[in-house]
Design a protein around this motif. Sequence first.
Motif, PDB file in Angstrom:
ATOM      1  N   LEU A  40       0.750  -1.173  -0.020  1.00  8.25           N
ATOM      2  CA  LEU A  40       0.007  -0.219  -0.016  1.00  8.25           C
ATOM      3  C   LEU A  40       0.855   1.145   0.084  1.00  8.25           C
ATOM      4  N   SER A  41       1.939   1.291   0.720  1.00  8.08           N
ATOM      5  CA  SER A  41       3.013   2.325   0.731  1.00  8.08           C
ATOM      6  C   SER A  41       3.371   2.650  -0.586  1.00  8.08           C
ATOM      7  N   VAL A  42       3.753   1.880  -1.614  1.00 12.56           N
ATOM      8  CA  VAL A  42       4.279   1.882  -2.992  1.00 12.56           C
ATOM      9  C   VAL A  42       3.204   2.019  -3.922  1.00 12.56           C
ATOM     10  N   ALA A  43       1.880   2.027  -3.559  1.00 16.00           N
ATOM     11  CA  ALA A  43       0.899   1.889  -4.552  1.00 16.00           C
ATOM     12  C   ALA A  43       0.640   3.310  -5.177  1.00 16.00           C
ATOM     13  N   GLN A  44       0.476   3.190  -6.271  1.00 15.40           N
ATOM     14  CA  GLN A  44      -0.108   4.397  -7.162  1.00 15.40           C
ATOM     15  C   GLN A  44      -1.468   3.958  -7.655  1.00 15.40           C
ATOM     16  N   VAL A  45      -2.409   4.292  -6.858  1.00 19.61           N
ATOM     17  CA  VAL A  45      -3.696   3.972  -7.286  1.00 19.61           C
ATOM     18  C   VAL A  45      -4.425   4.682  -8.289  1.00 19.61           C
ATOM     19  N   ILE A  46      -4.703   3.862  -9.526  1.00 22.56           N
ATOM     20  CA  ILE A  46      -5.195   4.610 -10.642  1.00 22.56           C
ATOM     21  C   ILE A  46      -6.591   4.139 -10.915  1.00 22.56           C
ATOM     22  N   ASP A  47      -7.483   5.212 -10.954  1.00 25.80           N
ATOM     23  CA  ASP A  47      -9.029   5.084 -11.045  1.00 25.80           C
ATOM     24  C   ASP A  47      -9.201   5.268 -12.734  1.00 25.80           C
ATOM     25  N   VAL A  48      -9.351   4.280 -13.604  1.00 26.90           N
ATOM     26  CA  VAL A  48      -9.493   4.505 -14.845  1.00 26.90           C
ATOM     27  C   VAL A  48     -10.697   5.412 -15.370  1.00 26.90           C
ATOM     28  N   THR A  49     -11.705   5.237 -14.438  1.00 20.84           N
ATOM     29  CA  THR A  49     -12.914   5.991 -14.513  1.00 20.84           C
ATOM     30  C   THR A  49     -12.700   7.769 -14.411  1.00 20.84           C
ATOM     31  N   LYS A  50     -11.742   8.082 -13.969  1.00 23.06           N
ATOM     32  CA  LYS A  50     -11.551   9.505 -13.515  1.00 23.06           C
ATOM     33  C   LYS A  50     -10.496  10.018 -14.791  1.00 23.06           C
ATOM     34  N   GLN A  51     -10.012   9.045 -15.612  1.00 19.13           N
ATOM     35  CA  GLN A  51      -8.627   9.296 -16.494  1.00 19.13           C
ATOM     36  C   GLN A  51      -9.621   9.814 -17.798  1.00 19.13           C
ATOM     37  N   PRO A  52      -8.915  11.032 -18.440  1.00 22.42           N
ATOM     38  CA  PRO A  52      -9.379  11.487 -19.668  1.00 22.42           C
ATOM     39  C   PRO A  52      -9.649  10.472 -20.655  1.00 22.42           C
ATOM     40  N   LYS A  53     -10.941  10.558 -21.225  1.00 25.63           N
ATOM     41  CA  LYS A  53     -11.433   9.612 -21.986  1.00 25.63           C
ATOM     42  C   LYS A  53     -10.542   9.461 -23.242  1.00 25.63           C
ATOM     43  N   SER A  54     -10.313   8.028 -23.526  1.00 32.15           N
ATOM     44  CA  SER A  54      -9.326   7.743 -24.744  1.00 32.15           C
ATOM     45  C   SER A  54     -10.053   6.372 -25.376  1.00 32.15           C
ATOM     46  N   ASP A  55      -9.690   6.385 -26.515  1.00 37.43           N
ATOM     47  CA  ASP A  55      -9.903   4.867 -27.323  1.00 37.43           C
ATOM     48  C   ASP A  55      -8.975   3.837 -26.923  1.00 37.43           C
ATOM     49  N   LYS A  56      -7.634   4.235 -26.389  1.00 43.97           N
ATOM     50  CA  LYS A  56      -6.552   3.325 -26.372  1.00 43.97           C
ATOM     51  C   LYS A  56      -6.630   2.630 -25.090  1.00 43.97           C
ATOM     52  N   ILE A  57      -5.996   1.231 -25.292  1.00 44.69           N
ATOM     53  CA  ILE A  57      -6.119   0.503 -24.212  1.00 44.69           C
ATOM     54  C   ILE A  57      -5.012   1.115 -23.058  1.00 44.69           C
ATOM     55  N   ILE A  58      -5.501   1.052 -21.969  1.00 39.86           N
ATOM     56  CA  ILE A  58      -4.493   1.394 -20.806  1.00 39.86           C
ATOM     57  C   ILE A  58      -4.712   0.816 -19.637  1.00 39.86           C
ATOM     58  N   PHE A  59      -3.926   0.973 -18.704  1.00 39.92           N
ATOM     59  CA  PHE A  59      -3.913   0.429 -17.209  1.00 39.92           C
ATOM     60  C   PHE A  59      -5.276   0.374 -16.929  1.00 39.92           C
ATOM     61  N   GLY A  60      -5.788  -0.881 -16.424  1.00 43.05           N
ATOM     62  CA  GLY A  60      -7.258  -0.728 -15.885  1.00 43.05           C
ATOM     63  C   GLY A  60      -8.324  -1.273 -16.991  1.00 43.05           C
ATOM     64  N   SER A  61      -7.924  -0.975 -18.110  1.00 38.16           N
ATOM     65  CA  SER A  61      -8.820  -1.549 -19.246  1.00 38.16           C
ATOM     66  C   SER A  61      -9.487  -3.062 -19.136  1.00 38.16           C
ATOM     67  N   THR A  62     -10.598  -3.110 -19.528  1.00 40.07           N
ATOM     68  CA  THR A  62     -10.927  -4.442 -19.668  1.00 40.07           C
ATOM     69  C   THR A  62     -11.302  -4.443 -21.109  1.00 40.07           C
ATOM     70  N   VAL A  63     -10.413  -5.714 -21.701  1.00 35.91           N
ATOM     71  CA  VAL A  63     -10.214  -5.800 -23.145  1.00 35.91           C
ATOM     72  C   VAL A  63     -10.925  -7.414 -23.477  1.00 35.91           C
ATOM     73  N   THR A  64     -11.690  -7.418 -24.560  1.00 35.22           N
ATOM     74  CA  THR A  64     -12.331  -8.446 -25.152  1.00 35.22           C
ATOM     75  C   THR A  64     -11.590  -8.722 -26.556  1.00 35.22           C
ATOM     76  N   LEU A  65     -10.828 -10.048 -26.637  1.00 34.38           N
ATOM     77  CA  LEU A  65     -10.056 -10.381 -27.658  1.00 34.38           C
ATOM     78  C   LEU A  65     -10.512 -11.335 -28.476  1.00 34.38           C
ATOM     79  N   ILE A  66     -10.358 -11.534 -29.728  1.00 32.77           N
ATOM     80  CA  ILE A  66     -10.924 -12.716 -30.662  1.00 32.77           C
ATOM     81  C   ILE A  66      -9.543 -13.302 -31.056  1.00 32.77           C
TER      82      ILE A  66
END
Length: 157
Positions: A68-94
């Motif tokens: 917890l002391s070294v964690a950088q908590v990233i809330d993807v819902t508060k990130q600027p909207k992007s179409d790119k895959i980023i940390f926290g993304s849920t990706v469906t692959l075929i």
Amino acid sequence: MNKVPMTVKGEKLLREELDRLLKRRPEISKAIAEARELGDLKENAEYHSAREEQGICEAQIRDIEYKLSVAQVIDVTKQPKSDKIIFGSTVTLIDVNDDSSVTYCIVGDDESDIKQNLISVNSPIARGLIGKLEGDEVSINTPGGLKEFEIDKVDYI
């Protein structure tokens, strides 16, 4: 000190586990005290068992507190909207070869659990997906060989 990425959910789960362990401390201390009253500590299995449990609990507490002391908590819902895959993304692959579908969520190292389709941001698949867009085709070199996927869907939950 390098920060380690972690999702909001991952932080919440670690804090819940820490709370559970901290509540066990008094129970373990009580068990040690009760075992001490039984007499000779050298041959007292209850005492040694309680001390071992205390050591394990304290090690787990220290481990979680460090994470917890070294964690950088990233809330993807508060990130600027992007179409790119980023940390926290849920990706469906075929899978291009057999049309099978799989969904992964890209999380921190300590949160990854392949059985729950949570993959580490440092895994070969996640590294191959970061920065890509929905509809892209990607070739990823995995330990099982070269895999080709089409990115079907990207969510930021």
